[in-house]
Write a protein that holds these residues in place. Structure first.
Motif, PDB file in Angstrom:
ATOM      1  N   GLN A  76       0.828  -1.189   0.000  1.00 28.88           N
ATOM      2  CA  GLN A  76       0.000   0.000   0.000  1.00 28.88           C
ATOM      3  C   GLN A  76       0.872   1.253   0.000  1.00 28.88           C
ATOM      4  O   GLN A  76       1.949   1.262   0.564  1.00 28.88           O
ATOM      5  CB  GLN A  76      -0.985  -0.001   1.173  1.00 28.88           C
ATOM      6  N   PRO A  77       0.383   2.326  -0.628  1.00 33.29           N
ATOM      7  CA  PRO A  77       1.168   3.567  -0.683  1.00 33.29           C
ATOM      8  C   PRO A  77       1.393   4.164   0.705  1.00 33.29           C
ATOM      9  O   PRO A  77       0.592   3.971   1.627  1.00 33.29           O
ATOM     10  CB  PRO A  77       0.292   4.503  -1.529  1.00 33.29           C
ATOM     11  N   ALA A  78       2.471   4.926   0.834  1.00 34.78           N
ATOM     12  CA  ALA A  78       2.812   5.551   2.115  1.00 34.78           C
ATOM     13  C   ALA A  78       1.703   6.488   2.587  1.00 34.78           C
ATOM     14  O   ALA A  78       1.404   6.550   3.786  1.00 34.78           O
ATOM     15  CB  ALA A  78       4.129   6.314   1.985  1.00 34.78           C
ATOM     16  N   SER A  95      -4.751  -6.242   8.091  1.00 34.02           N
ATOM     17  CA  SER A  95      -4.559  -7.030   6.873  1.00 34.02           C
ATOM     18  C   SER A  95      -4.979  -6.156   5.693  1.00 34.02           C
ATOM     19  O   SER A  95      -6.124  -5.712   5.621  1.00 34.02           O
ATOM     20  CB  SER A  95      -5.421  -8.296   6.940  1.00 34.02           C
ATOM     21  N   TRP A  96      -4.058  -5.909   4.768  1.00 32.23           N
ATOM     22  CA  TRP A  96      -4.319  -5.013   3.638  1.00 32.23           C
ATOM     23  C   TRP A  96      -4.704  -5.797   2.391  1.00 32.23           C
ATOM     24  O   TRP A  96      -4.196  -6.877   2.137  1.00 32.23           O
ATOM     25  CB  TRP A  96      -3.088  -4.175   3.327  1.00 32.23           C
ATOM     26  N   SER A  97      -5.595  -5.205   1.614  1.00 29.71           N
ATOM     27  CA  SER A  97      -5.945  -5.766   0.310  1.00 29.71           C
ATOM     28  C   SER A  97      -6.305  -4.611  -0.616  1.00 29.71           C
ATOM     29  O   SER A  97      -6.429  -3.461  -0.183  1.00 29.71           O
ATOM     30  CB  SER A  97      -7.106  -6.757   0.427  1.00 29.71           C
ATOM     31  N   LYS A  98      -6.463  -4.948  -1.873  1.00 30.76           N
ATOM     32  CA  LYS A  98      -6.853  -3.945  -2.859  1.00 30.76           C
ATOM     33  C   LYS A  98      -8.149  -4.418  -3.497  1.00 30.76           C
ATOM     34  O   LYS A  98      -8.280  -5.566  -3.894  1.00 30.76           O
ATOM     35  CB  LYS A  98      -5.763  -3.779  -3.911  1.00 30.76           C
ATOM     36  N   ASP A 102      -9.149   0.599  -4.771  1.00 30.73           N
ATOM     37  CA  ASP A 102      -8.980   1.219  -3.460  1.00 30.73           C
ATOM     38  C   ASP A 102      -8.251   0.260  -2.528  1.00 30.73           C
ATOM     39  O   ASP A 102      -8.308  -0.950  -2.684  1.00 30.73           O
ATOM     40  CB  ASP A 102     -10.341   1.564  -2.841  1.00 30.73           C
ATOM     41  N   TRP A 103      -7.586   0.827  -1.539  1.00 36.47           N
ATOM     42  CA  TRP A 103      -6.868   0.044  -0.536  1.00 36.47           C
ATOM     43  C   TRP A 103      -7.775  -0.177   0.654  1.00 36.47           C
ATOM     44  O   TRP A 103      -8.411   0.750   1.135  1.00 36.47           O
ATOM     45  CB  TRP A 103      -5.595   0.774  -0.121  1.00 36.47           C
ATOM     46  N   THR A 104      -7.860  -1.407   1.122  1.00 37.83           N
ATOM     47  CA  THR A 104      -8.720  -1.736   2.254  1.00 37.83           C
ATOM     48  C   THR A 104      -7.891  -2.343   3.374  1.00 37.83           C
ATOM     49  O   THR A 104      -7.021  -3.170   3.129  1.00 37.83           O
ATOM     50  CB  THR A 104      -9.838  -2.715   1.846  1.00 37.83           C
ATOM     51  N   ALA A 105      -8.183  -1.886   4.575  1.00 36.42           N
ATOM     52  CA  ALA A 105      -7.504  -2.410   5.759  1.00 36.42           C
ATOM     53  C   ALA A 105      -8.540  -3.063   6.648  1.00 36.42           C
ATOM     54  O   ALA A 105      -9.449  -2.412   7.144  1.00 36.42           O
ATOM     55  CB  ALA A 105      -6.802  -1.289   6.503  1.00 36.42           C
ATOM     56  N   TYR A 118      -9.588   3.164   1.566  1.00 33.39           N
ATOM     57  CA  TYR A 118      -8.844   4.380   1.237  1.00 33.39           C
ATOM     58  C   TYR A 118      -8.560   4.450  -0.259  1.00 33.39           C
ATOM     59  O   TYR A 118      -8.256   3.438  -0.884  1.00 33.39           O
ATOM     60  CB  TYR A 118      -7.492   4.408   1.976  1.00 33.39           C
ATOM     61  N   HIS A 119      -8.644   5.678  -0.785  1.00 32.47           N
ATOM     62  CA  HIS A 119      -8.183   5.918  -2.145  1.00 32.47           C
ATOM     63  C   HIS A 119      -6.658   5.968  -2.109  1.00 32.47           C
ATOM     64  O   HIS A 119      -6.054   6.164  -1.043  1.00 32.47           O
ATOM     65  CB  HIS A 119      -8.735   7.234  -2.690  1.00 32.47           C
ATOM     66  N   ALA A 120      -6.002   5.832  -3.250  1.00 32.61           N
ATOM     67  CA  ALA A 120      -4.532   5.795  -3.311  1.00 32.61           C
ATOM     68  C   ALA A 120      -3.894   7.079  -2.777  1.00 32.61           C
ATOM     69  O   ALA A 120      -2.749   7.061  -2.331  1.00 32.61           O
ATOM     70  CB  ALA A 120      -4.069   5.533  -4.736  1.00 32.61           C
TER      71      ALA A 120
END
Length: 195
Positions: A76-78, A95-98, A102-105, A118-120
């Motif tokens: 995931q981006p900083a 746990s992160w996924s895409k 969008d990025w999901t935690a 979250y958006h990038a």
């Protein structure tokens, strides 16, 4: 005595090596593929506990562009990591996924296992939490049964969106064999929401 010990150890090691070679013959490259999938984040994870089921419920009724669900990721981006850390400083077991770009935690936050989206660029789209049907505002329950007399309530997801928009409740209803997903704001007004 030493000879017996050495002989027993030799037989044990030989049997272990033979079994390992036989396993590789039966399924060549499986271990390499599994290791590669873990490194690339493409391994298939099966829901095996309640928290994984909650994540499945949260995305129920939506489909990824390629027909699959969220793809697990560690890249995931900083900006996304920083925004998440600011929004949820006490989160554990993240746990992160895409999903759909969008990025999901998915994380533990007390007794709950919400999913933050979250958006990038680090902007939070929403946070989703599976809740009990009894936590729905009464006005929403009344409206559902006024409009759909034969509806059975299914899973309920509370979607917390950044202000000024009000929180949204996604309710899965079943009528006969058909499942429907209905979105309401906290005032009991039916609304549209994009995934």
């Amino acid at each position: 005595m030493k000879k017996l010990l050495i002989f027993t150890l030799t037989v044990f090691i030989s049997a272990s090596l033979f079994a390992q070679k036989q396993k590789q013959k039966d399924n060549p490259g499986k271990e390499k593929k599994e290791a590669r999938d873990v490194v690339l984040g493409t391994e298939k994870k099966q829901p095996n506990n309640k928290s994984d089921r909650n994540v499945d419920v949260i995305w129920d009724g939506t489909k990824h562009a390629d027909g699959e669900g969220a793809k697990y990721s560690k890249n995931q981006p900083a900006k996304v990591r920083a925004a998440f850390a600011k929004d949820y400083p006490n989160a554990t077991s993240v746990s992160w996924s895409k999903y759909r770009g969008d990025w999901t935690a998915s994380f533990n936050n007390g007794i709950l296992r919400p999913v933050a989206v979250y958006h990038a660029n680090g902007q939070r789209k929403d946070t989703r939490t599976v809740i009990q049907k009894t936590q729905l505002p009464k006005i929403i329950i009344d409206d559902i049964f006024k409009r759909r007399r034969n509806a059975q309530l299914g899973d309920v997801v509370k979607i917390e969106v950044p202000q000024p928009v009000k929180d949204i409740f996604r309710i899965k209803t079943t009528e006969g064999n058909a499942a429907h997903f209905i979105f309401y704001d906290a005032d009991g007004k039916e609304v549209n929401y994009d995934y």
